[in-house]
Design a protein around this motif. Structure first.
Motif, PDB file in Angstrom:
ATOM      1  N   LEU A  89       0.811  -1.213   0.000  1.00  0.00           N
ATOM      2  CA  LEU A  89       0.000   0.000   0.000  1.00  0.00           C
ATOM      3  C   LEU A  89       0.847   1.266   0.000  1.00  0.00           C
ATOM      4  O   LEU A  89       0.430   2.299  -0.527  1.00  0.00           O
ATOM      5  CB  LEU A  89      -0.936   0.017   1.212  1.00  0.00           C
ATOM      6  N   ILE A  90       2.030   1.198   0.583  1.00  0.00           N
ATOM      7  CA  ILE A  90       2.829   2.410   0.745  1.00  0.00           C
ATOM      8  C   ILE A  90       4.095   2.444  -0.107  1.00  0.00           C
ATOM      9  O   ILE A  90       4.707   3.506  -0.259  1.00  0.00           O
ATOM     10  CB  ILE A  90       3.224   2.620   2.226  1.00  0.00           C
ATOM     11  N   TYR A  91       4.476   1.300  -0.700  1.00  0.00           N
ATOM     12  CA  TYR A  91       5.758   1.277  -1.414  1.00  0.00           C
ATOM     13  C   TYR A  91       5.824   2.237  -2.599  1.00  0.00           C
ATOM     14  O   TYR A  91       6.908   2.748  -2.915  1.00  0.00           O
ATOM     15  CB  TYR A  91       6.087  -0.155  -1.863  1.00  0.00           C
ATOM     16  N   PRO A  92       4.711   2.566  -3.303  1.00  0.00           N
ATOM     17  CA  PRO A  92       4.849   3.490  -4.439  1.00  0.00           C
ATOM     18  C   PRO A  92       5.326   4.882  -4.044  1.00  0.00           C
ATOM     19  O   PRO A  92       5.799   5.638  -4.900  1.00  0.00           O
ATOM     20  CB  PRO A  92       3.420   3.559  -5.015  1.00  0.00           C
ATOM     21  N   PHE A  93       5.202   5.230  -2.766  1.00  0.00           N
ATOM     22  CA  PHE A  93       5.559   6.574  -2.315  1.00  0.00           C
ATOM     23  C   PHE A  93       7.022   6.679  -1.900  1.00  0.00           C
ATOM     24  O   PHE A  93       7.458   7.736  -1.459  1.00  0.00           O
ATOM     25  CB  PHE A  93       4.648   6.976  -1.152  1.00  0.00           C
ATOM     26  N   PHE A  94       7.785   5.605  -2.046  1.00  0.00           N
ATOM     27  CA  PHE A  94       9.193   5.618  -1.706  1.00  0.00           C
ATOM     28  C   PHE A  94      10.042   5.649  -2.972  1.00  0.00           C
ATOM     29  O   PHE A  94       9.567   5.356  -4.069  1.00  0.00           O
ATOM     30  CB  PHE A  94       9.556   4.389  -0.855  1.00  0.00           C
ATOM     31  N   SER A  95      11.301   5.981  -2.819  1.00  0.00           N
ATOM     32  CA  SER A  95      12.209   6.050  -3.956  1.00  0.00           C
ATOM     33  C   SER A  95      12.484   4.656  -4.512  1.00  0.00           C
ATOM     34  O   SER A  95      12.240   3.647  -3.841  1.00  0.00           O
ATOM     35  CB  SER A  95      13.529   6.700  -3.535  1.00  0.00           C
TER      36      SER A  95
END
Length: 320
Positions: free
Chosen positions: A298-304
């Protein structure tokens, strides 16, 4: 075994040709009966005055139920069965929480807001019947083109690809993979497909029928069903054979067959690949930077990118 192979049609004996054509005929009838029945169920709900959210839920749940049963009887590949898939619980989570809840809430909320801005009717049945059919058809055509380009952009953009990569994060195709959609991917559809359609004056009803159409074709297009539709049907509608090419692990294949419903759009813009001439032997995405952990997904797309690579290396645990 190669991931995807371009094949030529071998010569066949007369009996083999007859068997193939019979299978194509049965597959075409079965696929069209499924889609038409699904749209008919949604139409019945609207005419009975069901809330639009209820219509989508009942239509989607029915489609999933039928595909689950059909996959038990006529699977395309035994090694693609959802019963042996270790990721199936993650898939079900995305289906229930995001595909059937968040994405539909985004879309329904948009429809409600614009209905107040441009009042059309007070009940669901009137909403679907009081607009000229040609306006609805034009709206659906616009949405098909718009969604095609949004989809194509996600595949071409390194920055935004992670929002869509979750949907391609798979090693098999089955019914539960249909709803493996990141919630921001669903929100982007509302923001860049639905809202612009309403801003230029297309009727709310076009989006209603567009969502019903996607609900009818989406689940079965991702299913593990042994459906061999005829070339003429594959050329005009996104059958499971057509969409399977798009999910091939070969990146050259993955950027083709992008249209959600009508492959004629792919033909128009040069992204069509015939499923008869392009054999898919493996599906997925390479490199696979999607973590296996459901909450990390759910959150990995917001990381580099570097953080995503470390996340996969550490089995879905994002680094500090």
């Amino acid at each position: 075994m190669t991931r995807c192979d371009r094949v030529s049609s071998p010569s066949m004996a007369g009996s083999d040709i007859r068997d193939t054509k019979m299978k194509q005929y049965i597959s075409a009838v079965g696929w069209m009966a499924f889609v038409i029945s699904s749209i008919g169920l949604a139409s019945y709900g609207l005419m009975e005055g069901w809330a639009f959210g209820t219509v989508l839920f009942v239509q989607g749940a029915t489609a999933y139920f039928i595909c689950i049963l059909a996959e038990l009887i006529v699977p395309y590949r035994q090694d693609w069965r959802w019963q042996t898939d270790t990721k199936v619980f993650s898939d079900i989570g995305h289906v229930l929480i995001f595909d059937q809840a968040v994405q539909n809430l985004f879309a329904i909320g948009t429809i409600v807001i614009f209905t107040y801005i441009r009042p059309v009717a007070n009940d669901a049945s009137a909403i679907t019947l009081n607009i000229a059919p040609m306006m609805i058809i034009l709206g659906v055509v616009y949405l098909e083109f718009s969604e095609y380009w949004r989809h194509r952009f996600l595949h071409a953009s390194e920055r935004f690809w992670p929002l869509h990569a979750l949907h391609h994060h798979l090693d098999r195709m089955h019914i539960f993979r249909s709803g493996r959609v990141h919630f921001m991917d669903g929100a982007a559809r509302v923001l860049f497909t639905y809202i612009p359609a309403l801003l230029i004056g297309l009727p709310v009803e076009a989006i209603i029928w567009w969502m019903i159409l996607l609900n009818a074709t989406g689940p079965i297009s991702h299913s593990n069903l042994n459906i061999e539709t005829a070339p003429w049907l594959n050329a005009v509608l996104a059958t499971p054979m057509v969409h399977r090419v798009h999910h091939a692990s070969d990146e050259g294949f993955m950027r083709h067959n992008l249209s959600p419903v009508c492959p004629l759009v792919d033909r128009l813009f040069g992204t069509w690949l015939s499923p008869e001439d392009n054999l898919v032997t493996a599906v997925g995405v390479t490199p696979d930077l999607v973590p296996t952990n459901f909450f990390m997904q759910l959150i990995y797309p917001f990381f580099s990118r570097s953080s995503r690579e470390k996340s996969v290396a550490q089995d879905g645990v994002l680094p500090n």
